[in-house]
Design a protein around this motif. Structure first.
Motif: not given
Ligand code: DC
Length: 225
Positions: A3-5, A29, A121, A124, A138, A141-142
């Protein structure tokens, strides 16, 4: 599954919320509209006759403001509650939009809201839109997306949205508000809206919602593959 933000920042009325919602739905998400939090604080101040320029009174008032997001019954989204009351529709009024950028300049307000946003967050799986999500909320964040569109396109979109929601506004009022907010949001001292090279730039003046969604998801898929 990893999982990413996802941070989506940009000017007012660029369709950040539309894209964020679509992405969150597709990925399973949580979508959080951070602007709703600044709007809800502004609503509280106006309802309690607190001057939006009075930083001392505003800092005191923050202790009496509780913000929560609850899933809405009708559609698959989270709605903001101010001290237990659903204010999702009220915060979209133009008199709130006219004051919110002044409130969002105040550091004590930002500290409180950023803290809540970071807690949301921490595990994620969040798509959040705003102005400082990729820079302050973030920074790790990715995926970071910076959205923009021409002034005319943005004013038309926001005007239509407000008319559809039954609000009584003119296109001139909407356009003037967008220009003023962008200027305050980009020039304030604390966490101004800033494009840097960690973002993917997305100008959607000539893109359909579907086209922009596909482009954004291609960036997600590059990360998740
Ligand atoms: O996205 P919006 O138009 O609902 O945001 C309302 C105001 O809140 C906008 O003028 C700038 C401010 N804002 C901010 O300073 N930081 C955020 N993360 C989100 C919104």
């Amino acid at each position: 599954m990893k999982k990413i933000n996802i941070a989506i920042d940009g000017y007012s009325s660029c369709g950040k919320g539309t894209l964020a919602k679509q992405m969150a739905q597709n990925l399973g998400y949580i979508f959080i509209d951070s602007g709703a939090m600044y709007r809800a604080v502004t609503l509280y101040l106006l309802e309690n006759n607190i001057d939006v320029a009075n930083e001392i009174e505003i800092s005191k008032a923050l202790d009496h403001i509780q913000l929560e997001f609850h899933p809405s019954k009708e559609n698959n989204r989270f709605e903001i509650h101010l001290n237990g009351r659903n204010v999702e529709s009220l915060i979209r009024e133009l008199h709130i939009a006219n004051k919110v950028s002044f409130v969002a300049k105040i550091s004590t307000v930002r500290t409180k809201l950023v803290d809540i946003q970071q807690q949301i967050g921490a595990n994620k799986g969040v798509v959040m839109d705003g102005r400082d999500i990729g820079t302050v909320v973030y920074p790790d964040a990715e995926l970071k997306i910076f959205m923009t569109a021409s002034n005319e396109v943005r004013a038309q979109r926001r005007f239509k949205e407000m008319i559809d929601a039954g609000k009584n506004v003119t296109i001139e009022e909407v356009s003037a508000n967008l220009i003023e907010r962008d200027s305050i949001d980009s020039s304030r001292n604390d966490s101004p809206l800033t494009l840097n090279d960690t973002y993917h730039l997305l100008d959607n003046s000539h893109l359909t919602p579907n086209q922009q969604f596909e482009l954004a998801m291609s960036w997600v898929n590059e990360l998740l593959d």
